[in-house]
Design an enzyme around this catalytic site. Structure first.
Site, PDB file in Angstrom:
ATOM      1  N   SER A  80       0.839  -1.198   0.000  1.00  0.00           N
ATOM      2  CA  SER A  80       0.000   0.000   0.000  1.00  0.00           C
ATOM      3  C   SER A  80       0.871   1.244   0.000  1.00  0.00           C
ATOM      4  O   SER A  80       1.990   1.228   0.499  1.00  0.00           O
ATOM      5  CB  SER A  80      -0.939   0.005   1.206  1.00  0.00           C
ATOM      6  OG  SER A  80      -0.326   0.612   2.306  1.00  0.00           O
ATOM      7  N   CYS A  81       0.366   2.281  -0.615  1.00  0.00           N
ATOM      8  CA  CYS A  81       1.053   3.564  -0.587  1.00  0.00           C
ATOM      9  C   CYS A  81       0.002   4.665  -0.623  1.00  0.00           C
ATOM     10  O   CYS A  81      -1.139   4.410  -0.985  1.00  0.00           O
ATOM     11  CB  CYS A  81       2.027   3.697  -1.761  1.00  0.00           C
ATOM     12  SG  CYS A  81       1.256   3.740  -3.389  1.00  0.00           S
ATOM     13  N   PRO A  82       0.359   5.875  -0.237  1.00  0.00           N
ATOM     14  CA  PRO A  82      -0.659   6.927  -0.117  1.00  0.00           C
ATOM     15  C   PRO A  82      -1.400   7.230  -1.421  1.00  0.00           C
ATOM     16  O   PRO A  82      -2.607   7.400  -1.420  1.00  0.00           O
ATOM     17  CB  PRO A  82       0.135   8.145   0.339  1.00  0.00           C
ATOM     18  CG  PRO A  82       1.364   7.587   0.970  1.00  0.00           C
ATOM     19  CD  PRO A  82       1.670   6.334   0.227  1.00  0.00           C
ATOM     20  N   THR A  83      -0.702   7.303  -2.528  1.00  0.00           N
ATOM     21  CA  THR A  83      -1.398   7.580  -3.783  1.00  0.00           C
ATOM     22  C   THR A  83      -2.075   6.337  -4.323  1.00  0.00           C
ATOM     23  O   THR A  83      -3.098   6.420  -4.973  1.00  0.00           O
ATOM     24  CB  THR A  83      -0.445   8.126  -4.871  1.00  0.00           C
ATOM     25  OG1 THR A  83       0.828   8.246  -4.323  1.00  0.00           O
ATOM     26  CG2 THR A  83      -0.967   9.399  -5.434  1.00  0.00           C
ATOM     27  N   GLY A  84      -1.464   5.206  -4.075  1.00  0.00           N
ATOM     28  CA  GLY A  84      -2.083   3.961  -4.494  1.00  0.00           C
ATOM     29  C   GLY A  84      -2.083   3.738  -5.990  1.00  0.00           C
ATOM     30  O   GLY A  84      -2.835   2.927  -6.497  1.00  0.00           O
TER      31      GLY A  84
END
Lengths: 495, 155
Positions: A8-12
């Site tokens: 997972s990452c903030p921008t996705g």
């Protein structure tokens, strides 16, 4: 070796996907099996429980929070940042393999990258965190509000506001069919809708509480939260009671999780200990929450019972804003609740006064996000779509996500719009013979056209105000972060 | 409804020889390509969003020589990706100091755009594959680069 992984990452958009691909490749090359769940914008479906149970180790390649990490609690795991997984996927797989061999979750190989500081999401402040919990609860609650609200509105529209409440379709444990009751078919059908809608509405507070606790403590929070919410319902502690029950349940389960245990007992915790111990004390929330809530409810009642009713009184409005902030409820919701109560007492003639107010807050926000899209983030826009429908149906709850996310700007705007509509509809002498229903019961409105105009004007007032106020925040990017960091998704890209 | 790679990029969004020597210049240069075709309306604002993110996260450069600067902004009209190749390499903060020579600038508009995001995600995944990176490095024109991307993503 069988792995499950979450990325997972903030921008996705990019990092989570690349990490997933890198891990899949590396695992395959090393002759292992892996299933990856990408918690990103496009999103992959969650991994099957069966697959998780059969896995030997978990890999978290994450720059943001892992959703429902609970599911992997029994597995040894390796946790890294997405970049590491992308750059050194083969190493990560090797480490996860070692972790799997090292044994059960009692001694996890916690391998958090020391080199890079966590991104802002993981460092969310307490206030943002609480907001995220509340928003999670609200988002699960909304379908119940919509289903219940619209069905109840439809019931009044088709069966008549007084009549439907006089037919009970369940008697002595038996469903009463159209022929069994002494009422016209439409009244019977309305009563059916009212019963179903009422059940949906009844779930509102339990679901809110359950999923607030879920946001805080993952799955073990749900049962204690829902039970707490049911008790809040039972004693009439309402929305606020639900909030408190949910927060309390989540906090209790989180405390229980801190108890250090090993082996078999550790495995027993989520299935036995959390639900039982977590649920019993959550009951305690009621005595306190009902006391606070009742105090808050006095004022809306008094206000509404003024016979002349027109009162755009700034001092009182300030009171109301205060109320809204403290009790998580706008003045309109107070009115809505009052109206429901009156419906119970079957005094429909009273319902008509200034009733457009409930339509404004939600619809105003629908209008707001349309007219000035740049001032709203993604989740707010989604909520805006629903708010149109809900506002039109007199379901004030459509405004809750906005009010919760940005109370200082939103609640005053709602109050202003509602006050304008209320005053106008009273001066137009509009009446409404249904306690609820919005535009679906337009046929029951006396002086319908002016009434609709009053609603439209109030909606415009709310829309303009909220957009002007929110315009002030566009400089202040941090305000975006206040709104549900995780589902908003793209927060980090804003900053 | 399905979309194709042409919806998010094209040969006009490819530069095979970036002049930029810093990350900001590279992002600005690629944003210029997006601006020319109207996919970005306010280049400076968009570059600021992207660079703020780069600075905050320590950079999107990877050890394989790729960088994927990206940002979401109201200045973006349509989800897009611009691709630049740098002969000298540009520092995008890769952990081991590798200079990025393959730079994908991803632009996402405000609001929901699931289809395009899915496509961009698929492209990002392909970058993991050595073969794809080599093909991108060896392509001799913007058209050839685009053809390589198209072939890889639409497989």
């Amino acid at each position: 070796v069988k792995f499950v992984a979450v990325t997972s990452c903030p921008t996705g958009i990019a990092h989570s996907e690349m990490a997933a691909e890198a891990l899949e490749n590396a695992a395959r090359e090393a002759g292992h099996e892996i299933e990856v769940e990408v918690q990103g914008a496009a999103g992959a479906p969650p991994i099957d429980t069966a697959t998780i149970n059969a896995a030997d180790a978990a890999i978290f390649a994450v720059d943001a929070m892992v959703r429902e990490k609970e599911r992997f609690a029994h597995l040894p795991f390796v946790e890294v940042r997405t970049r590491e997984a992308i750059d050194k996927a083969a190493d990560i797989i090797a480490r996860a393999e070692a972790a799997a061999q090292a044994g059960p979750a009692d001694k996890p190989v916690r391998d958090t990258s020391p080199t890079t500081p966590p991104e802002k999401e993981t460092g969310a402040s307490r206030g943002e965190e609480i907001r995220r919990w509340l928003m999670t609860g609200v988002s699960y609650m909304i379908p119940f509000v919509v289903a219940g609200g619209i069905l109840i509105a439809a019931a009044f529209a088709m069966g008549g506001a007084v009549e439907v409440t006089e037919v009970s379709i369940i008697q002595d444990g038996q469903i009463q069919f159209a022929g069994d009751v002494d009422a016209p078919f439409l009244t019977w059908l309305g009563a059916v809708f009212l019963t179903i809608g009422g059940q949906a509405f009844g779930m509102l507070v339990p679901i809110l509480a359950g999923f607030i606790a879920y946001a805080m403590a993952d799955r073990p929070g749900i049962a204690p939260g829902i039970v707490g919410g049911l008790i809040a319902n039972e004693i009439g502690a309402g929305f606020l009671g639900g909030l408190i029950a949910g927060l309390l349940a989540g906090a209790i389960v989180n405390l229980l999780k801190k108890i250090p245990v090993k082996g078999t007992i550790k495995r027993m915790m989520p299935i036995l200990v959390y639900p039982v111990i977590g649920t019993s004390p959550s009951v305690r929330s009621w005595s306190w929450s009902s006391a606070t809530d009742r105090g808050g409810q006095q004022r809306p009642v008094r206000l509404d019972e003024r016979p002349d009713g027109i009162e755009p009184d700034p001092a009182r409005d300030r009171h109301r804003a205060d109320d809204g902030l403290r009790h998580g409820r706008t003045r309109q919701q107070g009115r809505l609740r009052l109206r429901d109560r009156r419906a119970g007492r079957r005094q429909p003639a009273d319902h008509g006064r200034g009733d457009g107010r409930g339509d404004d807050p939600a619809a105003g926000h629908g209008a707001g996000h349309r007219s000035a899209p740049s001032l709203y983030n993604e989740s707010e826009k989604r909520a805006g779509e629903a708010a149109w429908v809900m506002g039109a149906s007199f379901i004030t709850e459509g405004a809750i996500p906005f009010a919760a996310a940005d109370p200082l700007r939103v609640i005053p705007s709602l109050m202003a719009g509602s006050a304008v509509t209320g005053a106008l509809s009273l001066s137009f002498n509009a009446t409404l013979n249904a306690p609820h229903g919005g535009i679906f019961v337009v046929g029951l409105i006396g002086n319908a056209i002016p009434y609709l105009i009053a609603i439209a004007i109030g909606t415009v007032v709310t829309t303009l105000l909220v957009n002007v106020l929110k315009g002030l925040r566009s400089e202040d990017e941090t305000a975006f972060k206040l709104f549900d960091v995780r589902r908003g998704g793209e927060v980090a890209a804003h900053a | 409804m399905s979309i194709s790679i042409e919806d998010v990029t094209g040969p006009e969004l490819v530069s095979t020889d970036l002049a930029a020597t810093t990350a900001r210049e590279a992002v600005d240069e690629l944003a210029g390509l997006l601006e020319q075709v109207g996919r970005v309306t306010d280049r400076a604002a968009y570059v600021d969003v992207v660079m703020a993110r780069e600075e905050e996260t320590g950079g999107t450069g990877m050890e394989s020589g790729i960088a994927i600067p990206h940002g979401k902004s109201p200045a973006v009209t349509k989800a897009s990706v611009a691709f630049g190749r740098s002969i000298t390499g540009v520092d995008f903060g890769a952990e081991d100091g590798t200079q990025a020579d393959l730079i994908f600038l991803i632009a996402a508009p405000e609001g929901q755009d699931d289809l395009h995001v899915t496509l961009l995600s698929r492209l990002a995944r392909k970058l993991i594959h050595e073969k794809f990176r080599t093909a991108l490095r060896e392509a001799d024109s913007a058209d050839a680069v685009f053809a390589t991307i198209k072939q890889e993503v639409e497989l």
